[in-house]
Each structure stands twice: as structure tokens, then as C-alpha cells.
Design a protein around this motif. Structure first.
Motif, PDB file in Angstrom:
ATOM      1  N   LYS A   1       0.824  -1.203   0.000  1.00  0.00           N
ATOM      2  CA  LYS A   1       0.000   0.000   0.000  1.00  0.00           C
ATOM      3  C   LYS A   1       0.866   1.263   0.000  1.00  0.00           C
ATOM      4  N   MET A   2       2.015   1.196   0.681  1.00  0.00           N
ATOM      5  CA  MET A   2       2.931   2.339   0.752  1.00  0.00           C
ATOM      6  C   MET A   2       3.812   2.459  -0.500  1.00  0.00           C
ATOM      7  N   GLY A   3       3.658   1.526  -1.448  1.00  0.00           N
ATOM      8  CA  GLY A   3       4.427   1.575  -2.683  1.00  0.00           C
ATOM      9  C   GLY A   3       5.816   0.984  -2.585  1.00  0.00           C
ATOM     10  N   MET A   4       6.125   0.272  -1.518  1.00  0.00           N
ATOM     11  CA  MET A   4       7.454  -0.335  -1.329  1.00  0.00           C
ATOM     12  C   MET A   4       7.433  -1.748  -1.919  1.00  0.00           C
ATOM     13  N   THR A   5       7.487  -1.834  -3.231  1.00  0.00           N
ATOM     14  CA  THR A   5       7.281  -3.108  -3.933  1.00  0.00           C
ATOM     15  C   THR A   5       8.327  -4.154  -3.570  1.00  0.00           C
ATOM     16  N   GLU A   6       9.591  -3.779  -3.585  1.00  0.00           N
ATOM     17  CA  GLU A   6      10.647  -4.747  -3.288  1.00  0.00           C
ATOM     18  C   GLU A   6      10.557  -5.233  -1.844  1.00  0.00           C
ATOM     19  N   ASP A   7      10.348  -4.297  -0.916  1.00  0.00           N
ATOM     20  CA  ASP A   7      10.232  -4.668   0.493  1.00  0.00           C
ATOM     21  C   ASP A   7       9.021  -5.557   0.724  1.00  0.00           C
ATOM     22  N   PHE A   8       7.929  -5.278   0.018  1.00  0.00           N
ATOM     23  CA  PHE A   8       6.700  -6.054   0.180  1.00  0.00           C
ATOM     24  C   PHE A   8       6.919  -7.499  -0.256  1.00  0.00           C
ATOM     25  N   GLU A   9       7.590  -7.707  -1.396  1.00  0.00           N
ATOM     26  CA  GLU A   9       7.831  -9.069  -1.868  1.00  0.00           C
ATOM     27  C   GLU A   9       8.826  -9.800  -0.965  1.00  0.00           C
ATOM     28  N   THR A  10       9.818  -9.079  -0.473  1.00  0.00           N
ATOM     29  CA  THR A  10      10.802  -9.690   0.435  1.00  0.00           C
ATOM     30  C   THR A  10      10.138 -10.136   1.730  1.00  0.00           C
ATOM     31  N   SER A  11       9.294  -9.266   2.279  1.00  0.00           N
ATOM     32  CA  SER A  11       8.597  -9.586   3.528  1.00  0.00           C
ATOM     33  C   SER A  11       7.691 -10.806   3.350  1.00  0.00           C
ATOM     34  N   LEU A  12       6.975 -10.859   2.243  1.00  0.00           N
ATOM     35  CA  LEU A  12       6.078 -11.988   1.971  1.00  0.00           C
ATOM     36  C   LEU A  12       6.867 -13.283   1.811  1.00  0.00           C
TER      37      LEU A  12
END
Length: 370
Positions: free
Chosen positions: A111-122
Motif C-alpha cells: 500500500k505504501m508503494g514499497m514493492t521490493e520490500d513487500f515481496e521480500t517480507s512476503l
């Protein structure tokens, strides 16, 4: 992390209190910290959990709450309240460094637009060998459809995709408290003594806490098998019957002689009814309203809507807690009759309006409201 700070300060204020003003300040700070935690924890769990485990993991939150309450009851049998308050600091202190090792919610990062961080976290949450491509695409699609306009106006709440989940979330959390559960738990020793002359109130209260833990553990096991709606209906129906037994028992006690066998039987029945109410509450209405609230709110209004739902829950918890003692002094039978009517209405509310969310992704749940 922020919520842990007022919790620590609050417990310190209580443990080193010199007069009642310190107790009030400590309780106020604890309320602030717990208010934040009670909303963010179920939302975080819902956002990181796989869909087939989301209900069980969400129910673990309530199981942990009941374990904490039971532990406080147990420790309260052996240590004075100042030491008990000091012990309350320990989990809050562990929480702050512990959170550094926990990944941020992938959906919040997206939602915050942090695409790389979002995929890493998942990927970290699902395991490095897991294929997350389908889940990544679903989350991206959901975020893209909800962030075309970043601000939500009150006029937007007229749309069904917003007002319906908000109504369900607030309704369930309000009804959870209006069933009178906090009044019953907080004044259980008074109720037991009035019902059957139980004198060892602390031990009886601990027994109720232990029963609540066992029943909540059963819910944790069942919620992803039986479904949310069924457990809510069974729970509300069981509470309605239990409260009916308690109400009738107290009404009959008021009209029969105190030295008759009927009086003693009614006293036992009322205690059984109170325990049955706690058990049936824990089988559904205890944990599941928080689970459903965290599942159905759209991501772009989750902060605002979730805060409103949580505020409603705690406001009515306060109302019930403040009025329970006065109502019990007025009429024990009448008090439990009021709670019974609310539980009966909950059956209708769940049957008509609460959607089943078992086995569906958060994104599928959001699309169903459009």
C-alpha cells in the motif's frame, strides 16, 4: 512498539502508586496502550497469515489474551497487587526488542508503494522455497484498485464496499461487549456468592479464567474447519440459553424460601449457567469478531474504520463494566435477561449480515463487497 511505552509507564505508575491519582493515571496509560494493541495485532495477523490458517492464527490472539488473564488471576492468589503490576512490565519490555525480528506486513508495504520490500517480507513469511507469485499478483491488483485516490471522503462511505464491512465489523464488536461478558467476568465472584454462597471468590474466578482458556483453544482449532458464521451462531445460541437459565434461576430464587431445596438448586443452576455462558462466549464471540473485523475492512480505510470499530468495542466494554454492578443491585434476573436479549439479537445479526470468510483471500473478500 509505541504502544509498549505507555504500558510500561502505566504499570510503573500503578506499582509505585502513592495515592489513587497514580492508579488512575496508570490505568489511563494502560488503556491507551492496550487500545492500540487490541486493534493492530489482529489486523497484522490477518495481513500476514496464509488464507487456510488465518482464522486459527487470528484466534490465537484471543487465546493469548485469555491465557494472560488466567495467569494474572493465578499470580494474584500469591503476590500482592504492587508486585503483580511490576510483573506486568516484563512482557511489555520483551515486546520492543522482539519486534525488530518480525517482518512488516506485506500488504501495508504494498500500500505504501514499497514493492521490493513487500515481496521480500512476503517471501520471508511464506518461506524461501515457497512460490509467492500468485499471492503477489493478488495483492498488487487489490492495492492498485484501492489507491487510485489516496484520500477517502465521508461521502465515499455510502458505497456498499465501505459501509457494509464497516457495519459488520462495528456491529460484531459492539454485540460482543453488550452480551455482558465483561460484567460477568469482572463481577464473577459477586455473582457466585449471590447465586450459591461461594466464599472462595479468588479461586472461583481463576477457575472461570481456566475454563475460558480451554474453550478459546477449541475455537482456535475449529475456526478454519467449521467456519466463522457457524461458530458465531452456535456461540450466540449457547449464550442465549445459558443466560436464560441464569435469569430464570435468579427470578425463582427471589420468590422461594431461602431454606428450601428449590432455592439451593436454583443457586447451583445459576452458577452452571454463568460458567456455560463463559464457555459458549469463548467458542465464538470471544475471538471471531476480531478475526472478521481484521479480514473484511478494505485496506484503504482499514486505519480509520478499524479504529472506529475498536473504539466502539472498548466504549461498550466500559459501559457494561460501569453499569453491571448497578444492574445486579437492581435485579440479578433482570440484568441477565437484558444480556440474553442482546445474545438472541446477535444470532439474527450473524445470520442476516455476517459473510463467511473461511478459505478466501483478503482480496477475494474485498471484491465480494463491490
Amino acid at each position: 512498539m509505541i504502544a509498549a511505552i505507555p504500558n510500561i509507564i502505566g504499570w510503573l505508575a500503578i506499582s509505585f502508586a502513592r495515592d489513587s491519582s497514580f492508579l488512575y493515571m496508570g490505568r489511563l496509560l494502560e488503556g491507551f496502550g492496550v487500545g492500540i494493541i487490541s486493534y493492530t495485532v489482529p489486523v497484522y495477523i490477518a495481513e500476514i497469515a496464509p488464507q487456510n490458517l488465518r482464522g486459527s492464527l487470528g484466534s490465537v490472539n484471543q487465546l493469548s489474551v485469555t491465557l494472560g488473564i488466567m495467569l494474572a488471576y493465578l499470580l494474584g492468589l500469591f503476590v500482592e497487587w504492587r508486585i503483580l503490576a511490576v510483573l506486568g512490565i516484563l512482557p511489555c519490555t520483551i515486546l520492543i526488542p522482539g519486534l525488530f525480528f518480525i517482518p512488516e506486513s506485506p500488504r501495508w508495504l504494498a500500500k505504501m508503494g514499497m514493492t521490493e520490500d513487500f515481496e521480500t517480507s512476503l517471501q520471508v513469511l511464506r518461506g524461501f522455497e515457497a512460490d509467492i507469485s500468485i499471492e503477489v499478483n493478488e495483492i498488487k491488483r487489490s492495492v492498485a484498485s484501492t489507491t487510485r485516490r489516496t484520500t477517502i471522503r465521508f461521502a465515499d462511505l455510502k458505497e456498499r464496499r465501505y459501509w457494509f464491512p464497516l457495519m459488520v465489523g462495528i456491529g460484531l464488536l459492539m454485540l460482543q461487549q453488550l452480551s455482558g461478558i465483561n460484567g460477568v467476568l469482572f463481577y464473577s465472584s459477586t455473582i457466585f456468592e449471590a447465586a450459591a454462597g461461594v466464599k472462595s471468590s479468588n479461586a472461583a474466578t481463576f477457575g472461570v479464567g481456566a475454563i475460558q482458556v480451554i474453550a478459546t483453544a477449541v475455537t482456535t482449532w475449529l475456526v478454519d474447519k467449521a467456519g466463522r458464521r457457524l461458530l458465531l451462531i452456535v456461540s450466540s445460541f449457547g449464550m442465549t440459553l445459558s443466560l436464560l437459565v441464569v435469569a430464570v434461576s435468579f427470578f425463582l430464587k427471589d420468590v422461594v424460601s431461602s431454606d428450601s431445596s428449590v432455592y439451593s438448586i436454583m443457586g447451583i443452576l445459576s452458577v452452571v449457567g454463568v460458567v456455560a455462558m463463559v464457555v459458549t462466549f469463548s467458542l465464538g464471540m470471544g475471538a471471531i469478531p476480531w478475526v472478521i473485523m481484521s479480514e473484511i475492512l478494505p485496506i484503504n480505510i482499514k486505519g480509520l474504520a478499524g479504529s472506529i470499530a475498536t473504539l466502539s468495542n472498548w466504549f461498550f466494554a466500559w459501559v457494561v463494566t460501569m453499569t453491571a454492578n448497578f444492574l445486579l443491585d437492581w435485579s440479578s434476573g433482570g440484568t441477565f435477561t437484558i444480556y440474553m436479549v442482546v445474545s438472541a439479537f446477535t444470532i439474527v445479526f450473524v445470520t442476516l449480515w455476517v459473510p463467511e470468510t473461511k478459505g478466501r483471500t483478503l482480496e477475494e473478500i474485498q471484491w465480494s463487497f463491490r
